[in-house]
Design a protein around this motif. Structure first.
Motif, PDB file in Angstrom:
ATOM      1  N   ALA A  72       0.811  -1.213   0.000  1.00  0.00           N
ATOM      2  CA  ALA A  72       0.000   0.000   0.000  1.00  0.00           C
ATOM      3  C   ALA A  72       0.849   1.269   0.000  1.00  0.00           C
ATOM      4  O   ALA A  72       0.542   2.234  -0.716  1.00  0.00           O
ATOM      5  CB  ALA A  72      -0.933  -0.001   1.212  1.00  0.00           C
ATOM      6  N   VAL A  73       1.909   1.296   0.796  1.00  0.00           N
ATOM      7  CA  VAL A  73       2.713   2.520   0.921  1.00  0.00           C
ATOM      8  C   VAL A  73       3.391   2.898  -0.391  1.00  0.00           C
ATOM      9  O   VAL A  73       3.297   4.053  -0.826  1.00  0.00           O
ATOM     10  CB  VAL A  73       3.732   2.387   2.069  1.00  0.00           C
ATOM     11  CG1 VAL A  73       4.667   3.601   2.097  1.00  0.00           C
ATOM     12  CG2 VAL A  73       2.999   2.262   3.411  1.00  0.00           C
ATOM     13  N   CYS A  75       2.447   2.193  -3.401  1.00  0.00           N
ATOM     14  CA  CYS A  75       1.380   2.636  -4.306  1.00  0.00           C
ATOM     15  C   CYS A  75       0.984   4.079  -4.001  1.00  0.00           C
ATOM     16  O   CYS A  75       0.780   4.891  -4.917  1.00  0.00           O
ATOM     17  CB  CYS A  75       0.167   1.722  -4.181  1.00  0.00           C
ATOM     18  SG  CYS A  75       0.394   0.074  -4.875  1.00  0.00           S
ATOM     19  N   ASN A  76       0.878   4.401  -2.724  1.00  0.00           N
ATOM     20  CA  ASN A  76       0.518   5.758  -2.337  1.00  0.00           C
ATOM     21  C   ASN A  76       1.637   6.750  -2.599  1.00  0.00           C
ATOM     22  O   ASN A  76       1.384   7.935  -2.810  1.00  0.00           O
ATOM     23  CB  ASN A  76       0.126   5.789  -0.853  1.00  0.00           C
ATOM     24  CG  ASN A  76      -1.241   5.182  -0.614  1.00  0.00           C
ATOM     25  OD1 ASN A  76      -2.131   5.313  -1.445  1.00  0.00           O
ATOM     26  ND2 ASN A  76      -1.402   4.507   0.504  1.00  0.00           N
ATOM     27  N   PHE A  79       1.223   7.500  -6.315  1.00  0.00           N
ATOM     28  CA  PHE A  79       0.056   8.367  -6.493  1.00  0.00           C
ATOM     29  C   PHE A  79       0.321   9.764  -5.928  1.00  0.00           C
ATOM     30  O   PHE A  79      -0.008  10.762  -6.560  1.00  0.00           O
ATOM     31  CB  PHE A  79      -1.168   7.766  -5.802  1.00  0.00           C
ATOM     32  CG  PHE A  79      -2.322   8.725  -5.717  1.00  0.00           C
ATOM     33  CD1 PHE A  79      -3.142   8.937  -6.812  1.00  0.00           C
ATOM     34  CD2 PHE A  79      -2.573   9.434  -4.543  1.00  0.00           C
ATOM     35  CE1 PHE A  79      -4.197   9.837  -6.743  1.00  0.00           C
ATOM     36  CE2 PHE A  79      -3.625  10.329  -4.469  1.00  0.00           C
ATOM     37  CZ  PHE A  79      -4.444  10.533  -5.568  1.00  0.00           C
ATOM     38  N   GLY A  80       0.905   9.833  -4.732  1.00  0.00           N
ATOM     39  CA  GLY A  80       1.145  11.123  -4.103  1.00  0.00           C
ATOM     40  C   GLY A  80       2.086  11.995  -4.907  1.00  0.00           C
ATOM     41  O   GLY A  80       1.849  13.205  -5.064  1.00  0.00           O
ATOM     42  N   ILE A 102      -8.778  13.672  -3.218  1.00  0.00           N
ATOM     43  CA  ILE A 102      -7.662  13.334  -2.331  1.00  0.00           C
ATOM     44  C   ILE A 102      -8.083  13.418  -0.873  1.00  0.00           C
ATOM     45  O   ILE A 102      -7.655  12.614  -0.037  1.00  0.00           O
ATOM     46  CB  ILE A 102      -6.450  14.252  -2.609  1.00  0.00           C
ATOM     47  CG1 ILE A 102      -5.843  13.910  -3.975  1.00  0.00           C
ATOM     48  CG2 ILE A 102      -5.401  14.123  -1.507  1.00  0.00           C
ATOM     49  CD1 ILE A 102      -4.731  14.840  -4.393  1.00  0.00           C
ATOM     50  N   ILE A 150      -5.054   1.009   0.954  1.00  0.00           N
ATOM     51  CA  ILE A 150      -4.658   2.063   0.019  1.00  0.00           C
ATOM     52  C   ILE A 150      -5.656   3.210   0.066  1.00  0.00           C
ATOM     53  O   ILE A 150      -5.265   4.393   0.064  1.00  0.00           O
ATOM     54  CB  ILE A 150      -4.543   1.502  -1.410  1.00  0.00           C
ATOM     55  CG1 ILE A 150      -3.319   0.588  -1.518  1.00  0.00           C
ATOM     56  CG2 ILE A 150      -4.451   2.627  -2.429  1.00  0.00           C
ATOM     57  CD1 ILE A 150      -3.185  -0.096  -2.866  1.00  0.00           C
ATOM     58  N   THR A 153      -5.326   5.459   3.186  1.00  0.00           N
ATOM     59  CA  THR A 153      -4.015   6.078   3.409  1.00  0.00           C
ATOM     60  C   THR A 153      -3.509   6.920   2.243  1.00  0.00           C
ATOM     61  O   THR A 153      -2.480   7.578   2.380  1.00  0.00           O
ATOM     62  CB  THR A 153      -2.954   5.004   3.710  1.00  0.00           C
ATOM     63  OG1 THR A 153      -2.881   4.074   2.615  1.00  0.00           O
ATOM     64  CG2 THR A 153      -3.283   4.249   4.982  1.00  0.00           C
ATOM     65  N   PHE A 154      -4.208   6.923   1.093  1.00  0.00           N
ATOM     66  CA  PHE A 154      -3.621   7.607  -0.057  1.00  0.00           C
ATOM     67  C   PHE A 154      -3.552   9.132   0.076  1.00  0.00           C
ATOM     68  O   PHE A 154      -2.761   9.772  -0.633  1.00  0.00           O
ATOM     69  CB  PHE A 154      -4.317   7.197  -1.366  1.00  0.00           C
ATOM     70  CG  PHE A 154      -5.636   7.839  -1.651  1.00  0.00           C
ATOM     71  CD1 PHE A 154      -5.724   9.146  -2.106  1.00  0.00           C
ATOM     72  CD2 PHE A 154      -6.808   7.120  -1.527  1.00  0.00           C
ATOM     73  CE1 PHE A 154      -6.942   9.718  -2.396  1.00  0.00           C
ATOM     74  CE2 PHE A 154      -8.029   7.681  -1.817  1.00  0.00           C
ATOM     75  CZ  PHE A 154      -8.100   8.992  -2.258  1.00  0.00           C
ATOM     76  N   CYS A 206       1.945   7.686   6.397  1.00  0.00           N
ATOM     77  CA  CYS A 206       1.179   6.704   5.619  1.00  0.00           C
ATOM     78  C   CYS A 206       1.421   5.298   6.140  1.00  0.00           C
ATOM     79  O   CYS A 206       0.475   4.504   6.293  1.00  0.00           O
ATOM     80  CB  CYS A 206       1.562   6.815   4.149  1.00  0.00           C
ATOM     81  SG  CYS A 206       0.710   5.662   3.058  1.00  0.00           S
ATOM     82  N   ALA A 210      -1.249   2.747   7.775  1.00  0.00           N
ATOM     83  CA  ALA A 210      -1.482   1.477   7.096  1.00  0.00           C
ATOM     84  C   ALA A 210      -1.386   0.309   8.068  1.00  0.00           C
ATOM     85  O   ALA A 210      -2.201  -0.618   8.023  1.00  0.00           O
ATOM     86  CB  ALA A 210      -0.483   1.301   5.952  1.00  0.00           C
TER      87      ALA A 210
END
Length: 279
Positions: A72-73, A75-76, A79-80, A102, A150, A153-154, A206, A210
């Motif tokens: 997840a981290v 991926c974020n 995205f971030g 967001i 995700i 936390t995104f 994040c 998570a």
């Protein structure tokens, strides 16, 4: 100047009163619960504490928690970085909508978000039949835990970088382009060095969220012991079984994670106050 300053300085008793209120609040709502967690965790001794952490279910929960965070981290982070770069460096249709989306996880209950994924990917849903035909399981499996994590936390990485990159402006990137740098070179050699500590700060928050997420993960996990139970869910299971010492022992791991996160957060804010922007 002296007369003006006198209006901004509180009397000594008022400062003492406010300080006492703050200390009492922190003591009752922060220090006391933390001390209870560790006291209960060690209530049966170090051997019982370590035994609780070394059970097969506990080890499985630890591994699953680390696995979900490890997926997840990053991926974020992607995205971030992409979202903050787009929002702060370009003007485009839908920019305000992207900023609103967001912030969406902050306004939606994690339990509701988990329920949405159950309705979307669960049996009898629009996609459920197709997933079942192709032998793909999202809900009550690791993919569901990752997706739910995700979602909740995104915002952390993006919300940390957006104000920082807005303050820095676009002058450095424009200068790099004028000197012949391409987009990747500009990002790698100009933008990233300027936001590295803000990025690390966002990743830190994040990751902590998570690993500690409960609501959304609880809905999509199915509470399959040893298979889909993360550390927070394992704590709940132990507590519901009245195994309080073991529950607090596992909870102490999450507590230490939170304390370590706060320590790193404080260090970053102290040494790099202008390179991080808390949201």
């Amino acid at each position: 100047m002296i007369k003006s300053a006198s209006y901004t300085i509180e009397p000594l008793f008022m400062r003492l009163l406010l300080s006492l209120i703050a200390i009492l609040f922190i003591g009752i709502f922060v220090a006391l619960p933390l001390s209870v967690v560790f006291a209960e965790a060690l209530s049966k001794g170090w051997r019982a504490y370590m035994d609780a952490l070394m059970t097969e279910d506990a080890r499985s929960a630890i591994k699953l928690t680390l696995l979900v965070a490890a997926i997840a981290v990053p991926c974020n982070v992607v995205f971030g970085l992409a979202a903050s770069w787009a929002i702060t460096k370009f003007e485009f249709v839908g920019k305000r909508l992207l900023i609103t989306l967001i912030d969406l996880p902050f306004s939606v209950s994690p339990v509701i978000s988990g329920l949405i994924y159950v309705l979307l990917f669960g049996t009898g849903s629009v996609l459920g039949g197709w997933l079942e035909e192709h032998n793909l399981q999202i809900i009550f499996a690791v993919p569901g835990l990752v997706i739910a994590t995700i979602f909740v936390t995104f915002p952390f990485v993006a919300r940390e970088l957006i104000p920082l990159m807005e303050e820095q402006g676009t002058e450095a990137e424009e200068a790099a382009v004028m000197l012949g740098a391409n987009g990747w070179q500009t990002f790698w050699h100009v933008t990233l060095p300027n936001i590295k500590w803000g990025l690390f700060y966002g990743v830190l928050l994040c990751n902590a969220r998570a690993m500690g997420e409960f609501g959304a993960v609880s809905v999509v996990s199915g509470h399959i012991r040893g298979l889909t139970t993360t550390l927070p869910l394992h704590v709940e299971i132990l507590y519901n079984e009245y195994n309080f010492a073991a529950a607090f022992a596992v909870a102490s791991l999450l507590t230490m994670l939170a304390l370590f996160t706060l320590l790193l957060k404080s260090i970053i804010e102290y040494y790099f106050p202008h390179e991080v922007k808390a949201f």
